[in-house]
Design a protein around this motif. Structure first.
Motif, mmCIF file in Angstrom:
data_model
loop_
_atom_site.group_PDB
_atom_site.id
_atom_site.type_symbol
_atom_site.label_atom_id
_atom_site.label_comp_id
_atom_site.label_asym_id
_atom_site.label_seq_id
_atom_site.Cartn_x
_atom_site.Cartn_y
_atom_site.Cartn_z
ATOM 1 N N GLU A 126 44.576 36.854 73.838
ATOM 2 C CA GLU A 126 44.158 38.139 74.150
ATOM 3 C C GLU A 126 44.851 39.092 73.200
ATOM 4 O OE1 GLU A 126 45.172 41.626 77.488
ATOM 5 O OE2 GLU A 126 45.625 39.713 78.075
ATOM 6 N N TYR A 127 44.067 40.068 72.536
ATOM 7 C CA TYR A 127 44.603 40.588 71.436
ATOM 8 C C TYR A 127 45.447 41.858 71.764
ATOM 9 C CZ TYR A 127 41.232 37.622 68.804
ATOM 10 O OH TYR A 127 40.631 36.747 68.335
ATOM 11 N N PHE A 128 46.337 41.823 70.765
ATOM 12 C CA PHE A 128 47.271 43.224 71.119
ATOM 13 C C PHE A 128 47.415 43.927 69.602
ATOM 14 C CE2 PHE A 128 48.180 40.885 74.763
ATOM 15 C CZ PHE A 128 48.222 41.673 76.009
ATOM 16 N N LEU A 129 47.648 45.231 69.751
ATOM 17 C CA LEU A 129 47.661 46.033 68.325
ATOM 18 C C LEU A 129 49.312 46.302 68.353
ATOM 19 C CD1 LEU A 129 44.804 48.132 68.487
ATOM 20 C CD2 LEU A 129 45.000 46.254 67.336
ATOM 21 N N TYR A 130 50.020 46.205 67.360
ATOM 22 C CA TYR A 130 51.529 46.812 67.246
ATOM 23 C C TYR A 130 51.414 47.755 66.432
ATOM 24 C CZ TYR A 130 52.884 42.372 69.906
ATOM 25 O OH TYR A 130 53.112 41.568 71.016
ATOM 26 N N LEU A 131 52.149 48.877 66.982
ATOM 27 C CA LEU A 131 52.069 50.143 66.228
ATOM 28 C C LEU A 131 53.333 50.205 65.289
ATOM 29 C CD1 LEU A 131 50.736 52.528 68.705
ATOM 30 C CD2 LEU A 131 49.506 51.250 67.228
ATOM 31 N N GLU A 132 53.487 51.081 64.344
ATOM 32 C CA GLU A 132 54.698 51.116 63.426
ATOM 33 C C GLU A 132 56.132 51.294 64.234
ATOM 34 O OE1 GLU A 132 53.832 54.128 60.538
ATOM 35 O OE2 GLU A 132 52.911 52.422 59.412
ATOM 36 N N ASP A 133 55.974 52.013 65.578
ATOM 37 C CA ASP A 133 57.065 52.165 66.125
ATOM 38 C C ASP A 133 57.559 51.274 67.276
ATOM 39 O OD1 ASP A 133 55.225 52.503 68.296
ATOM 40 O OD2 ASP A 133 55.601 54.518 68.617
ATOM 41 N N GLY A 134 56.526 50.012 67.167
ATOM 42 C CA GLY A 134 56.920 48.849 67.827
ATOM 43 C C GLY A 134 56.038 49.032 69.093
ATOM 44 N N THR A 135 55.415 49.944 69.500
ATOM 45 C CA THR A 135 54.591 49.929 70.585
ATOM 46 C C THR A 135 53.268 48.746 70.600
ATOM 47 O OG1 THR A 135 54.846 52.308 70.867
ATOM 48 C CG2 THR A 135 52.937 51.391 72.296
ATOM 49 N N LYS A 136 53.262 48.226 71.986
ATOM 50 C CA LYS A 136 52.151 47.264 71.756
ATOM 51 C C LYS A 136 51.079 47.696 72.597
ATOM 52 C CE LYS A 136 52.049 43.493 74.942
ATOM 53 N NZ LYS A 136 52.553 41.981 75.441
ATOM 54 N N ILE A 137 49.694 47.946 72.228
ATOM 55 C CA ILE A 137 48.699 48.180 72.978
ATOM 56 C C ILE A 137 47.381 47.151 72.846
ATOM 57 C CG2 ILE A 137 47.872 49.672 70.942
ATOM 58 C CD1 ILE A 137 46.832 51.919 73.093
ATOM 59 N N SER A 138 46.809 47.312 74.072
ATOM 60 C CA SER A 138 45.578 46.458 74.107
ATOM 61 C C SER A 138 44.245 47.218 73.354
ATOM 62 C CB SER A 138 45.179 46.181 75.376
ATOM 63 O OG SER A 138 44.023 45.750 75.366
ATOM 64 N N PRO A 139 43.678 46.585 72.550
ATOM 65 C CA PRO A 139 42.535 47.288 71.957
ATOM 66 C C PRO A 139 41.486 47.889 72.953
ATOM 67 C CG PRO A 139 42.707 45.186 71.042
ATOM 68 C CD PRO A 139 43.641 45.240 71.990
ATOM 69 N N TRP A 140 41.567 47.397 74.070
ATOM 70 C CA TRP A 140 40.725 48.050 75.224
ATOM 71 C C TRP A 140 41.299 49.300 75.825
ATOM 72 C CZ3 TRP A 140 36.089 45.987 75.893
ATOM 73 C CH2 TRP A 140 35.897 44.520 75.560
ATOM 74 N N ASP A 141 42.408 49.852 75.233
ATOM 75 C CA ASP A 141 43.065 50.946 75.784
ATOM 76 C C ASP A 141 42.868 51.893 74.580
ATOM 77 O OD1 ASP A 141 43.791 49.903 78.338
ATOM 78 O OD2 ASP A 141 45.789 49.176 77.573
ATOM 79 N N VAL A 142 42.452 51.569 73.273
ATOM 80 C CA VAL A 142 42.077 52.376 72.462
ATOM 81 C C VAL A 142 40.989 53.218 72.619
ATOM 82 C CG1 VAL A 142 41.950 52.477 69.751
ATOM 83 C CG2 VAL A 142 43.515 50.939 70.686
ATOM 84 N N THR A 143 41.264 54.712 72.382
ATOM 85 C CA THR A 143 40.189 55.373 72.628
ATOM 86 C C THR A 143 39.671 56.173 71.248
ATOM 87 O OG1 THR A 143 41.481 57.369 73.001
ATOM 88 C CG2 THR A 143 40.871 56.290 74.861
ATOM 89 N N THR A 144 40.590 56.066 70.192
ATOM 90 C CA THR A 144 40.292 56.616 68.856
ATOM 91 C C THR A 144 40.969 55.923 68.020
ATOM 92 O OG1 THR A 144 40.388 59.020 70.025
ATOM 93 C CG2 THR A 144 40.296 58.752 67.626
ATOM 94 N N VAL A 145 40.146 55.751 66.554
ATOM 95 C CA VAL A 145 40.516 54.903 65.485
ATOM 96 C C VAL A 145 40.102 55.974 64.270
ATOM 97 C CG1 VAL A 145 40.279 52.967 64.016
ATOM 98 C CG2 VAL A 145 40.224 52.727 66.595
ATOM 99 N N GLY A 146 41.256 56.413 63.511
ATOM 100 C CA GLY A 146 40.878 57.248 62.456
ATOM 101 C C GLY A 146 41.966 56.864 61.247
ATOM 102 N N GLU A 147 41.516 57.637 60.092
ATOM 103 C CA GLU A 147 42.411 57.529 58.887
ATOM 104 C C GLU A 147 43.679 58.006 59.206
ATOM 105 O OE1 GLU A 147 41.480 55.910 56.126
ATOM 106 O OE2 GLU A 147 39.821 55.297 57.048
ATOM 107 N N LYS A 148 44.899 57.424 58.733
ATOM 108 C CA LYS A 148 45.906 58.018 58.871
ATOM 109 C C LYS A 148 46.346 59.389 58.370
ATOM 110 C CE LYS A 148 50.815 56.486 58.165
ATOM 111 N NZ LYS A 148 51.644 55.409 57.529
ATOM 112 N N SER A 149 46.732 60.439 58.986
ATOM 113 C CA SER A 149 46.909 61.794 58.467
ATOM 114 C C SER A 149 48.128 61.848 57.634
ATOM 115 C CB SER A 149 46.921 62.790 59.251
ATOM 116 O OG SER A 149 47.251 62.707 60.408
#
Length: 147
Positions: A124-147
């Motif tokens: 099972e895949y997980f994304l780790y964010l810069e603040d340490g948060t772990k999120i499943s790609p299935w829970d992602v609703t938006t992907v975009g360029e870093k502002s």
């Protein structure tokens, strides 16, 4: 200009048998070649087929052969591509999200941040964010360029 679908034929008494329903309605290369050879064998020797007409029929046969080969190649390519897409690992997609800003919802909590890494844990895949948060790609609703 009107077009005619050569695969649709009106029903005739000969077409009502169950075996006729299973036959292919298109003219294949073998049938075309048999018709052409039969025509050549049964032509009047004193009045042979016109050269231009014969060349046209040969060109039609060559075109038919090329179309059948191309159709076979496309069918094989479709089978290979559908197998590839069905078995493609989404890891490459998720790795492409590294450095991107993502938004999602996990346990009724809004999550957003920049993807730092992707990990596979027990298939099972997980994304780790810069603040340490772990999120499943299935829970992602938006992907975009870093502002």
């Amino acid at each position: 200009m009107a077009t005619v679908d050569p695969t649709i034929r009106p029903n005739t008494a000969a077409d009502t048998s169950p075996s006729a329903a299973n036959k292919n309605d298109t003219l294949g290369r073998d049938q075309f070649l048999k018709i052409l050879l039969t025509q050549l064998q049964n032509q009047d020797p004193t009045n042979p087929i016109d050269d231009r007409e014969f060349v046209t029929q040969l060109a039609t046969f060559a075109s038919l052969e090329q179309q059948m080969n191309m159709n076979e190649s496309i069918t094989q390519l479709n089978m290979v591509m559908s197998t590839f897409v069905a078995h493609q690992d989404p890891f490459n997609t998720y790795v492409g999200w590294i450095g991107k800003e993502v938004e999602g919802k996990q346990d009724d909590k809004e999550i957003s941040g920049t993807v730092k890494s992707v990990k596979n844990i027990d298939n099972e895949y997980f994304l780790y964010l810069e603040d340490g948060t772990k999120i499943s790609p299935w829970d992602v609703t938006t992907v975009g360029e870093k502002s």
